[in-house]
Design a protein around this motif. Structure first.
Motif: not given
Length: 436
Positions: A113-125
């Protein structure tokens, strides 16, 4: 939106047996989305990191369409880097100049449930998290969800962004959904992208293994069989915890060919206290009830003919009727011993029949002429999360044989016969009237 075959209340047996201690809860069949139990399922509540199921859905969809590759590399933005350093939040630390493959960011999100990794994926997409949030809300609408609002990709409270939250959202806002909407999202996720289970069921993994940055990731789903509150067959899906949302969990488990999905929001123990154990205990209640009380039954066999509707009249054909039957069987999860409480219902395709209910030749063997669905005899409600799920308990009805079109001479003679038949019927009726 949810779909019903019959109006009524949630089965009293489920209500009496469960009494789930949570602000919102729901239990559904994982294959069809049939609702088996619900409590305040349409109340809009906090979801915390269960939000990540939508980010997972959009990522898996982007990968499927070739817009994103698993091996694609990402270098953290300032927002992502700074967020990743907050170890009081669920995170894997990222380097400002590091390069990270999408797959490892996805695993950090789904397992840890890593939050920064999630935001990173959001930025990629999405190019930015602000744009990605718009995509999340648009996808929710497309999937038929009701009662939802996404303000970020991770499930954090926006205050945890320290002023860098997505534009157009409030500084203190947090994502919200109803239990029914969460279950609908989970239903779409595991049915549209079943491989998500492989990652969600990973109990432990080392992030950046073999490097100076490696960190052990223990799955927050402690109901996985190998973990603290291990449950047989549990293989997903997503936990969530914030002060606003309380202790939340979307679970899914499979045994003996049956799969169930559960959601609890702000789960509490008997003393009214929230906690990790509470959300898993309340989930266990629903899972135990489902696996003990429901079985998958064949309600309609293949090549079944509905009583009094085994054939349909045909005009302009060499035969004046055609036999019809179901193309395949209908299976559905039902309460033990209640298979007999359901009845098959035939629905003919209005585009194929005339006002008299007749088909027109020629007709090919195997041609669809309608469908059979099932309805309860006792008036209990049968509701489904989605229209697609409901269609899994209906099956095509097809012609059992060819009916060729009659040639012009046969049709002419048949018309002449009908004409004189009508004339004779009229004369006969008139004569009978003389003697009344």
């Amino acid at each position: 939106m949810f779909f019903s075959l019959f109006a009524g209340a949630v089965p009293a047996k489920a209500e009496a047996a469960l009494n789930v201690n949570a602000d919102g809860a729901i239990l559904v069949d994982g294959e069809t989305g049939k609702v088996l139990y619900e409590k305040n399922a349409d109340s809009v509540l906090g979801i915390a990191s269960m939000t990540k199921m939508m980010t997972e859905y959009l990522l898996l969809d982007a990968v499927k369409k070739g817009k994103v590759k698993w091996t694609q590399e990402y270098t953290p933005s300032e927002l992502v880097y700074e967020n990743s350093q907050h170890r009081d939040l669920s995170n894997v630390p990222l380097r400002a100049d590091g390069k990270y493959k999408i797959r490892e960011l996805y695993e950090a999100m789904a397992i840890y449930s890593a939050n920064a990794a999630t935001i990173a994926i959001a930025e990629v997409i999405g190019g930015s998290e602000t744009n990605f949030v718009k995509m999340m809300n648009a996808k929710a609408k497309e999937l038929g969800l009701k009662d939802y609002k996404f303000v970020n990709s991770s499930g954090l409270n926006n205050r945890d962004y320290h002023g860098q939250h997505p534009q157009g959202t409030g500084a203190e806002e947090e994502n919200v959904m109803s239990s029914r909407a969460v279950a609908t999202l989970a239903f779409h996720l595991i049915n549209d992208f079943p491989d998500v289970i492989k990652t969600a069921s990973t109990p432990r993994k080392i992030f950046r293994e073999g490097t100076d940055d490696q960190i052990k990731m223990d799955n927050w789903n402690w109901m996985l069989p190998e973990l603290t509150y291990g449950y047989q067959g549990m293989d997903g899906l997503k936990t969530g915890t914030t002060d606003f949302a309380g202790y939340c969990f979307t679970g899914t488990a499979t045994r003996d060919g049956k799969r169930f999905i559960t959601v609890v929001q702000n789960a509490k123990d008997a003393s009214g206290q929230g906690g990790y154990k509470a959300r898993f205990d309340e989930t266990r209640k629903m899972m135990d009830y489902a696996f003990s009380n429901y079985s998958k039954e064949e309600l309609v066999p293949k090549h079944y003919q509905v009583k009094d509707h085994k054939a349909v009249p045909v005009i302009k054909g060499k035969e004046n009727q055609v036999k019809i039957y179901t193309k395949s069987a209908i299976d559905m999860v039902v309460l033990n011993g209640e298979k007999k409480n359901y009845k098959p219902v035939l629905v003919l395709d209005k585009k194929k029949i005339n006002k008299k209910g007749e088909l027109t030749a020629p007709i090919k063997k195997g041609e669809k002429v309608g469908y059979v669905t099932i309805e309860p005899k006792n008036g209990e409600k049968v509701s489904f999360l989605t229209e697609e799920g409901q269609k899994k308990v209906q099956v095509d009805v097809v012609a059992a044989q060819d009916v060729e079109k009659a040639n012009w001479f046969v049709l002419m003679m048949r018309g002449i016969g009908n004409f004189f038949g009508d004339v004779w019927h009229g004369i006969s009726s008139t004569v009978k009237g003389w003697f009344k």
